[in-house]
Design a protein around this motif. Sequence first.
Motif, PDB file in Angstrom:
ATOM      1  N   HIS A 124      62.952 -12.320  -6.141  1.00 46.15           N
ATOM      2  CA  HIS A 124      61.942 -13.034  -5.464  1.00 46.15           C
ATOM      3  C   HIS A 124      62.474 -14.517  -5.287  1.00 46.15           C
ATOM      4  O   HIS A 124      62.596 -15.222  -4.261  1.00 46.15           O
ATOM      5  N   ALA A 125      62.578 -14.874  -6.779  1.00 45.33           N
ATOM      6  CA  ALA A 125      63.197 -16.331  -6.738  1.00 45.33           C
ATOM      7  C   ALA A 125      64.352 -16.776  -6.117  1.00 45.33           C
ATOM      8  O   ALA A 125      64.690 -17.757  -5.652  1.00 45.33           O
ATOM      9  N   LYS A 126      65.166 -15.778  -6.402  1.00 41.39           N
ATOM     10  CA  LYS A 126      66.777 -16.020  -5.916  1.00 41.39           C
ATOM     11  C   LYS A 126      66.965 -15.735  -4.425  1.00 41.39           C
ATOM     12  O   LYS A 126      68.108 -16.411  -3.763  1.00 41.39           O
ATOM     13  N   THR A 127      66.459 -14.788  -4.024  1.00 38.51           N
ATOM     14  CA  THR A 127      67.030 -14.071  -2.625  1.00 38.51           C
ATOM     15  C   THR A 127      65.912 -14.066  -1.640  1.00 38.51           C
ATOM     16  O   THR A 127      65.999 -14.621  -0.525  1.00 38.51           O
ATOM     17  N   LEU A 128      64.671 -13.477  -2.022  1.00 37.63           N
ATOM     18  CA  LEU A 128      63.821 -13.546  -0.626  1.00 37.63           C
ATOM     19  C   LEU A 128      63.205 -14.778  -0.238  1.00 37.63           C
ATOM     20  O   LEU A 128      63.218 -14.835   0.694  1.00 37.63           O
ATOM     21  N   LEU A 129      63.182 -15.746  -1.477  1.00 39.26           N
ATOM     22  CA  LEU A 129      62.546 -16.990  -0.804  1.00 39.26           C
ATOM     23  C   LEU A 129      63.493 -17.958  -0.055  1.00 39.26           C
ATOM     24  O   LEU A 129      63.340 -19.001   0.721  1.00 39.26           O
TER      25      LEU A 129
END
Length: 154
Positions: A124-129
């Motif tokens: 979530h922190a490194k890719t999705l956002l």
Amino acid sequence: MEAELNRTDLRILRLLQADGRMGNAEIAKRVNTSAATCHRRIQRLFAEGCVTGVRAQIDPHKVEKGTLAIVGVVLDRSTPESFGLFEEAVKALPVVLDCHIVAGDFDYFLKIRVRDLADFNKLHAKTLLALPGVRQTRTFFVMKEVIDNAPLEF
């Protein structure tokens, strides 16, 4: 030109959907046709795109992908360009099992499988956002899979 599906074609499709490993001879027996006729029908059903693929269903827990999340995504703009950029980027993520554009409060729903919550947090922190155009995400962790990948009824 695609031929219309008849009752025998639909029976073949139901059998293949229930068990993609079922052999031609067994299918032919169950639909009461010769093996050669059944084979031709199956080849036509594949060629016409009625069957889009055959694959094994893997138990996600056996391959350390036991955590299932549904992620609602809102993009910052609703333009064809922003949708296109997002879609191309999300197609490159192997953890995304499904991606659907939806109407309502979200632009997309993603079905994602990961090892655990820590794995999801990192994703979530490194890719999705960081996906193009993402303004907001809302994650729903699946507590129990009641129905998953149910067969189509026809």
